[in-house]
Design an enzyme around this catalytic site. Structure first.
Site, short mmCIF file in Angstrom:
data_model
loop_
_atom_site.label_atom_id
_atom_site.label_comp_id
_atom_site.label_asym_id
_atom_site.label_seq_id
_atom_site.Cartn_x
_atom_site.Cartn_y
_atom_site.Cartn_z
N PRO A 128 0.82 -1.22 0.00
CA PRO A 128 0.00 0.00 0.00
C PRO A 128 0.85 1.27 0.00
CG PRO A 128 -0.89 -1.60 1.54
CD PRO A 128 0.38 -2.20 1.01
N ASN A 129 2.02 1.24 0.65
CA ASN A 129 2.87 2.44 0.68
C ASN A 129 4.18 2.29 -0.08
OD1 ASN A 129 1.27 4.24 2.41
ND2 ASN A 129 1.52 2.58 3.89
N GLU A 364 4.07 -3.16 -13.56
CA GLU A 364 5.50 -3.44 -13.77
C GLU A 364 6.30 -2.18 -14.10
OE1 GLU A 364 6.84 -7.05 -15.35
OE2 GLU A 364 4.89 -8.00 -15.14
C1 LIG Z 1 -4.16 -4.84 -12.11
C2 LIG Z 1 -2.84 -4.70 -11.42
C3 LIG Z 1 -2.01 -5.81 -11.30
C4 LIG Z 1 -0.79 -5.71 -10.61
N1 LIG Z 1 -0.02 -6.84 -10.41
C5 LIG Z 1 1.06 -6.77 -9.59
C6 LIG Z 1 1.79 -7.95 -9.23
O1 LIG Z 1 1.49 -9.06 -9.69
N2 LIG Z 1 2.81 -7.84 -8.35
C7 LIG Z 1 3.19 -6.64 -7.82
O2 LIG Z 1 4.12 -6.60 -7.03
N3 LIG Z 1 2.53 -5.48 -8.17
C8 LIG Z 1 1.48 -5.53 -9.02
N4 LIG Z 1 0.80 -4.37 -9.35
C9 LIG Z 1 1.25 -3.10 -8.82
C10 LIG Z 1 1.92 -2.18 -9.84
O3 LIG Z 1 3.16 -2.70 -10.21
C11 LIG Z 1 1.97 -0.77 -9.25
O4 LIG Z 1 0.66 -0.25 -9.27
C12 LIG Z 1 2.91 0.16 -9.96
O5 LIG Z 1 4.25 -0.26 -9.78
C13 LIG Z 1 2.80 1.62 -9.51
O6 LIG Z 1 2.79 1.75 -8.12
P1 LIG Z 1 1.61 2.58 -7.41
O7 LIG Z 1 0.34 2.12 -7.98
O8 LIG Z 1 1.78 2.48 -5.96
O9 LIG Z 1 1.82 4.08 -7.88
P2 LIG Z 1 2.78 5.17 -7.22
O10 LIG Z 1 4.15 4.67 -7.12
O11 LIG Z 1 2.15 5.71 -5.99
O12 LIG Z 1 2.75 6.29 -8.34
C14 LIG Z 1 1.70 7.24 -8.49
C15 LIG Z 1 2.07 8.18 -9.64
O13 LIG Z 1 3.29 8.86 -9.31
C16 LIG Z 1 4.25 8.62 -10.33
N5 LIG Z 1 5.60 8.55 -9.73
C17 LIG Z 1 5.99 7.80 -8.66
N6 LIG Z 1 7.30 7.98 -8.42
C18 LIG Z 1 7.75 8.84 -9.37
C19 LIG Z 1 9.02 9.41 -9.68
N7 LIG Z 1 10.11 9.12 -8.96
N8 LIG Z 1 9.11 10.28 -10.71
C20 LIG Z 1 8.01 10.59 -11.46
N9 LIG Z 1 6.78 10.08 -11.23
C21 LIG Z 1 6.66 9.22 -10.20
C22 LIG Z 1 3.85 7.30 -10.95
O14 LIG Z 1 4.40 7.16 -12.24
C23 LIG Z 1 2.34 7.42 -10.94
O15 LIG Z 1 1.91 8.19 -12.04
C24 LIG Z 1 -0.40 -4.45 -10.08
C25 LIG Z 1 -1.22 -3.33 -10.25
C26 LIG Z 1 -2.42 -3.44 -10.89
C27 LIG Z 1 -3.29 -2.22 -11.01
#
Ligand SMILES: Cc1cc2nc3c(=O)[nH]c(=O)nc-3n(C[C@H](O)[C@H](O)[C@H](O)COP(=O)(O)OP(=O)(O)OC[C@H]3O[C@@H](n4cnc5c(N)ncnc54)[C@H](O)[C@@H]3O)c2cc1C
Length: 381
Positions: A128-129, A364
């Site tokens: 979550p975080n 990913e």
């Molecule tokens: C349907 C689905 C399946 C998934 N399957 C898996 C899985 O099998 N295993 C797994 O581990 N995860 C999985 N995920 C998680 C996925 O990999 C993450 O959602 C993704 O890595 C982004 O993380 P976050 O959603 O927390 O976004 P955040 O990291 O909170 O990002 C929010 C926004 O801020 C931007 N941002 C963040 N940091 C920066 C930076 N340094 N510079 C510029 N922009 C930035 C991001 O690009 C995004 O636009 C899945 C997600 C979904 C929705």
């Protein structure tokens, strides 16, 4: 330079295309609307050797290369984005780390059943975080005698509800420079304290199973530590690099499907007494879509080829993932535009493709993170 697929690659392409057209495409709308995970289809894919496609036969695989695997993902994604996502995650995220970093015993116990399609693999990194910033991982693994005790939470983990084991990342300590040491563990589902909840209501890829993991004092033997604990972070970066090729291939499949529908529709739909394909505005859209799909395919195949040649492929995988995913969203959006009001209706299937494509820009590593990866390779950071 050779731009032709080998005979073996063509055979697999024909086989998977035929399978996807018969067994997946006719049901994709229903699976999307009712969020049904197509368990029986995965059983059949296992029987065809698709779940072990890029692994050697000694580990239950089919011994194919990454190019063949990327072609298979594209063909499945062309029929259904959700099924394609679960397929790509099972192979690239669930099984690959076992193949690349597992001991011989771990491969025999955990990789062989995944490669044979007896269960699906899953990889739990996101919390979550801790999304883009995986170093923010809070899940912990503490050594207690001969066992590690894991506590924490993971979110949006693909396939966990149908997995036999989930690879879970957890903080195991601090490295010398004071940074978190993150390691990976094989956690069999059904272990006491390991709860898997699959209640997300997703925008797209609804045929894919997505779950939340809760780990409360989950005990696994020391032998379930995957790979070198001090290189856990590097290991999952390698895993994600490979996964990016498959997400790019999946995006490509979705884009191709939307393009095929748009082209056929444009040739049939008449307005002002002529087919809309005779309007230059529509022709230019189709020309751009075809060109960008072709570019994306070349990028996917090049990244896969580099991986097969055991050459560095991280930058090219990021290129492919970024370009193919943004192309998929753009192509699906234009395909919907070409369909006009019909495209906005569920029965035409285009709006599903657009919803599925959007995930490719997030999972990913988001598009922003791909740009960061590329910038790092350019020496900007
Ligand atoms: C349907 C689905 C399946 C998934 N399957 C898996 C899985 O099998 N295993 C797994 O581990 N995860 C999985 N995920 C998680 C996925 O990999 C993450 O959602 C993704 O890595 C982004 O993380 P976050 O959603 O927390 O976004 P955040 O990291 O909170 O990002 C929010 C926004 O801020 C931007 N941002 C963040 N940091 C920066 C930076 N340094 N510079 C510029 N922009 C930035 C991001 O690009 C995004 O636009 C899945 C997600 C979904 C929705």
């Amino acid at each position: 330079m050779e731009f032709e697929l080998t005979r073996e690659q063509q055979i697999v392409q024909d086989m998977v295309r035929d399978f996807a057209r018969r067994e997946i495409a006719p049901h994709a709308e229903k699976w999307d609307q009712e969020a049904i995970f197509p368990k029986d289809v995965f059983k059949k894919m296992g029987e065809l050797g698709l779940l072990g496609l890029p692994f050697p036969e000694q580990y239950g695989g089919s011994g194919a290369d990454t190019i063949t695997y990327a072609i298979a993902v594209e063909e499945i994604g062309r029929a259904c984005g959700g099924t394609g996502l679960s397929y790509a995650a099972a192979v690239s995220l669930g099984a690959s780390p076992l193949y690349y970093f597992g001991t011989e015993e771990q491969k025999q116990e955990f990789l062989v059943p995944l490669a044979k399609g007896e269960a699906l693999g899953a990889f739990g990194l996101t919390e979550p975080n801790a999304g883009s910033d995986a170093k923010g991982t809070r899940t912990t693994a503490v050594l207690d005698g001969d066992e590690y005790v894991l506590n924490g939470e993971k979110c949006w983990i693909t396939n966990a509800g149908y997995a036999k084991c989930v690879i879970v990342t957890a903080v195991t300590g601090e490295s010398e420079n004071g940074k978190k040491q993150i390691s990976a563990f094989i956690v069999p589902t059904g272990t006491k304290g390991f709860e898997i909840r699959c209640n997300y209501d997703k925008m797209g890829v609804r045929a894919s199973n997505t779950c939340e993991l809760v780990l409360k004092d989950v005990r696994v033997p020391k032998s379930h530590l995957l790979g070198d604990p001090s290189k856990g972070f590097k290991q999952f970066l390698f895993t994600l690099d490979g996964g990016r090729i498959s997400i790019a291939a999946l995006a490509l499949g979705i884009a191709q499907a939307a393009f095929d529908k748009a082209l056929a529709y444009a040739k049939e739909r008449k307005q002002f007494g002529q087919t809309i394909s005779s309007f230059q505005a529509i022709q230019f859209k189709l020309a751009d879509m075809a060109m960008e799909i072709e570019l994306a395919r070349n990028m996917v195949l090049k990244a896969a080829w580099l991986k097969d040649q055991k050459k560095p492929f991280s930058k090219e995988a990021a290129f492919a993932k970024l370009f193919a995913s943004e192309t998929a969203t753009k192509v699906c959006n234009q395909a919907l535009q070409i369909h006009g009001g019909y495209g906005y209706m569920r029965e035409y299937g285009i709006e599903r493709m657009l919803r599925d494509a959007k995930l490719m820009e997030i999972g990913e590593g988001t598009s922003e993170i791909q740009r960061l990866v590329i910038a790092r390779h350019l020496g900007c950071l």
